[in-house]
Design a protein around this motif. Structure first.
Motif, mmCIF file in Angstrom:
data_model
loop_
_atom_site.group_PDB
_atom_site.id
_atom_site.type_symbol
_atom_site.label_atom_id
_atom_site.label_comp_id
_atom_site.label_asym_id
_atom_site.label_seq_id
_atom_site.Cartn_x
_atom_site.Cartn_y
_atom_site.Cartn_z
ATOM 1 N N ALA A 159 0.780 -1.123 -0.063
ATOM 2 C CA ALA A 159 0.080 -0.043 -0.172
ATOM 3 C C ALA A 159 0.818 1.493 -0.147
ATOM 4 C CB ALA A 159 -0.767 -0.019 1.261
ATOM 5 N N GLU A 160 2.002 1.418 0.721
ATOM 6 C CA GLU A 160 2.905 2.371 0.932
ATOM 7 C C GLU A 160 3.536 2.876 -0.457
ATOM 8 O OE1 GLU A 160 4.978 2.263 4.631
ATOM 9 O OE2 GLU A 160 3.446 1.303 5.577
ATOM 10 N N VAL A 161 3.676 1.686 -1.239
ATOM 11 C CA VAL A 161 4.377 1.751 -2.439
ATOM 12 C C VAL A 161 3.656 2.113 -3.442
ATOM 13 C CG1 VAL A 161 6.301 0.408 -3.983
ATOM 14 C CG2 VAL A 161 6.584 0.586 -1.370
ATOM 15 N N GLY A 162 2.354 1.741 -3.405
ATOM 16 C CA GLY A 162 1.283 1.930 -4.454
ATOM 17 C C GLY A 162 1.477 0.846 -5.337
ATOM 18 N N ALA A 163 1.673 -0.598 -4.952
ATOM 19 C CA ALA A 163 1.822 -1.763 -5.648
ATOM 20 C C ALA A 163 0.684 -2.686 -5.304
ATOM 21 C CB ALA A 163 3.409 -2.396 -5.427
ATOM 22 N N ARG A 164 0.279 -3.291 -6.529
ATOM 23 C CA ARG A 164 -0.946 -4.116 -6.406
ATOM 24 C C ARG A 164 -0.517 -5.366 -5.843
ATOM 25 N NH1 ARG A 164 -2.855 -3.412 -12.600
ATOM 26 N NH2 ARG A 164 -0.256 -3.320 -12.622
ATOM 27 N N ASP A 165 0.750 -6.100 -6.114
ATOM 28 C CA ASP A 165 1.341 -7.212 -5.739
ATOM 29 C C ASP A 165 2.624 -7.282 -5.644
ATOM 30 O OD1 ASP A 165 2.096 -7.286 -8.372
ATOM 31 O OD2 ASP A 165 0.410 -8.487 -8.948
ATOM 32 N N GLU A 166 3.040 -8.433 -5.092
ATOM 33 C CA GLU A 166 4.542 -8.541 -4.842
ATOM 34 C C GLU A 166 5.299 -8.266 -6.235
ATOM 35 O OE1 GLU A 166 5.689 -12.017 -2.122
ATOM 36 O OE2 GLU A 166 3.752 -12.232 -2.744
ATOM 37 N N ALA A 167 4.921 -8.658 -7.324
ATOM 38 C CA ALA A 167 5.795 -8.649 -8.515
ATOM 39 C C ALA A 167 5.798 -7.018 -8.841
ATOM 40 C CB ALA A 167 5.169 -9.197 -9.859
ATOM 41 N N GLU A 168 4.641 -6.362 -8.603
ATOM 42 C CA GLU A 168 4.823 -4.859 -8.939
ATOM 43 C C GLU A 168 5.479 -4.108 -7.982
ATOM 44 O OE1 GLU A 168 1.785 -0.919 -9.721
ATOM 45 O OE2 GLU A 168 0.900 -2.997 -9.499
ATOM 46 N N PHE A 169 5.463 -4.745 -6.703
ATOM 47 C CA PHE A 169 6.390 -4.157 -5.702
ATOM 48 C C PHE A 169 7.900 -4.014 -6.005
ATOM 49 C CE2 PHE A 169 9.117 -4.467 -1.745
ATOM 50 C CZ PHE A 169 8.622 -3.483 -1.138
ATOM 51 N N ALA A 170 8.238 -5.384 -6.605
ATOM 52 C CA ALA A 170 9.787 -5.445 -6.777
ATOM 53 C C ALA A 170 10.166 -4.808 -7.986
ATOM 54 C CB ALA A 170 9.662 -7.263 -7.373
ATOM 55 N N LEU A 171 9.210 -4.410 -8.872
ATOM 56 C CA LEU A 171 9.651 -3.232 -9.827
ATOM 57 C C LEU A 171 9.738 -1.621 -9.299
ATOM 58 C CD1 LEU A 171 7.353 -4.316 -12.941
ATOM 59 C CD2 LEU A 171 10.003 -4.597 -12.308
ATOM 60 N N ARG A 172 8.850 -1.375 -8.410
ATOM 61 C CA ARG A 172 8.500 -0.042 -7.896
ATOM 62 C C ARG A 172 9.618 0.176 -6.819
ATOM 63 N NH1 ARG A 172 3.887 3.008 -8.497
ATOM 64 N NH2 ARG A 172 2.290 2.222 -9.966
ATOM 65 N N TYR A 173 9.963 -0.851 -5.919
ATOM 66 C CA TYR A 173 10.753 -0.683 -4.790
ATOM 67 C C TYR A 173 12.064 0.047 -5.114
ATOM 68 C CZ TYR A 173 13.591 -1.306 -0.505
ATOM 69 O OH TYR A 173 14.162 -1.093 0.827
ATOM 70 N N PRO A 174 13.022 -0.455 -6.089
ATOM 71 C CA PRO A 174 14.113 -0.007 -6.359
ATOM 72 C C PRO A 174 14.353 1.468 -6.824
ATOM 73 C CG PRO A 174 13.777 -2.318 -7.379
ATOM 74 C CD PRO A 174 12.504 -1.736 -6.879
ATOM 75 N N GLU A 175 13.005 1.860 -7.495
ATOM 76 C CA GLU A 175 13.126 3.175 -7.892
ATOM 77 C C GLU A 175 12.716 4.183 -6.976
ATOM 78 O OE1 GLU A 175 14.007 3.574 -11.061
ATOM 79 O OE2 GLU A 175 14.098 1.421 -11.105
ATOM 80 N N LEU A 176 12.144 3.735 -5.682
ATOM 81 C CA LEU A 176 12.053 4.734 -4.560
ATOM 82 C C LEU A 176 13.399 5.504 -4.336
ATOM 83 C CD1 LEU A 176 9.616 2.823 -2.483
ATOM 84 C CD2 LEU A 176 8.927 4.458 -4.122
#
Length: 307
Positions: A159-176
């Motif tokens: 929720a805090e990263v704005g990802a729908r699932d773990e796969a999307e989190f893995a893509l978004r997190y490194p860019e934070l």
């Protein structure tokens, strides 16, 4: 000073570390439960600082399960089905491709030995979050807070990263940005499952002294911790012949392990090590090795002092 040596090991690994190490059995059980520790019989570096405990919370979880079994409140053979919706990814049932069925005691086995998050969540749902919280209070772990299971932590991160699932989190997190990563609630001991290094070693000492519940419950926890599969942290610091029963915990930038070290001469030492890497990545082998190295330095010092 031994504390300076330990800080130096963490610094060379690119991390900041907190540690508490103490012999098991040198203080009375009453003193342990009351929160008093032998000042000269310990190594303490930030031992009373709040820390995220991540999967180390599973020690309390499995202890409560074992206590309920010992009291006749649960049948350890009760069957549980792990479905697609239960899987969180990772080890054990959490990473299975198909639905499976197993017993409650096998959920406890996977939760402890391979840190299976799906198994831990299902076990927590069966025994109750409130009972785990009450157990912490009963054992005098006044600064230990359990807010939920692995799914709660994961959903908060998504929720805090704005990802729908773990796969999307893995893509978004490194860019934070680093600052945003550090603001995640899962990495903040004031907003997630947390304790202190001293309270974690107190929990271990109570388990090893059969004072955290019925002896058969404590024995089950000790046995499962001794069967943990991961051997890259505490175990890496000690020679063959020294037994380590422990539980790891990992989140981005956070590496931790707590356990009891047993020497062939009977010496027992409870150690809790919490390291925060200066880069918020999930895997840093240097930091993992530093956990074993610092634990060894601490235990060697205690042994040299005849403790």
């Amino acid at each position: 000073m031994v504390e300076d040596r330990i800080r130096g090991i963490f610094a060379r690994a690119g991390a900041d570390g907190l540690l508490h190490a103490v012999p098991v059995g040198t203080a009375s059980v009453a003193a342990v439960a009351a929160g008093t520790e032998p000042g000269d019989g310990e190594i303490a570096i930030g031992a009373d600082e709040p820390v995220v405990i991540a999967s180390i919370f599973k020690v309390l979880l499995v202890l409560e399960f074992a206590r309920q079994v010992a009291a006749g409140q649960l049948d350890p053979r009760e069957r549980v089905r792990v479905t697609r919706g239960d899987r969180l990814g990772g080890w054990g049932t959490a990473g299975c491709a198909d639905d499976i069925e197993l017993s409650l005691r096998d959920l406890a086995f996977f939760a402890m030995t391979v840190s299976d998050n799906s198994a831990a969540d299902l076990l927590l749902a069966r025994i109750g979050l409130d009972t785990v919280r009450l157990l912490a209070g009963e054992l005098g772990l006044d600064r230990t807070r359990i807010v939920g299971g692995p799914r709660d932590v994961l959903e908060a991160m998504l929720a805090e990263v704005g990802a729908r699932d773990e796969a999307e989190f893995a893509l978004r997190y490194p860019e934070l940005a680093e600052e945003r990563k550090r603001r995640l609630s899962a990495l903040d001991p004031l907003r997630t499952n947390a304790s202190t290094p001293r309270e974690i070693t107190r929990l271990l000492r109570l388990v090893w002294q059969d004072e955290a519940g019925p002896p058969q419950a404590c024995s089950q926890v000790r046995e499962l911790m001794a069967r943990q599969a991961f051997r890259h942290r505490l175990v890496s610091g000690f020679p063959d012949g020294v037994a380590v029963a422990a539980k790891t915990g990992t989140l981005p930038g956070l590496h931790m392990e707590a356990g009891v070290i047993r020497y062939p001469d009977g010496g027992l030492y409870a150690v809790a090590v919490f390291a925060r890497s200066r880069e918020l990545t999930a895997s840093r082998t240097e930091v993992d090795a530093a956990i074993g190295a610092t634990a060894r330095v601490a235990v060697d010092f205690l042994r040299s002092a005849g403790l």
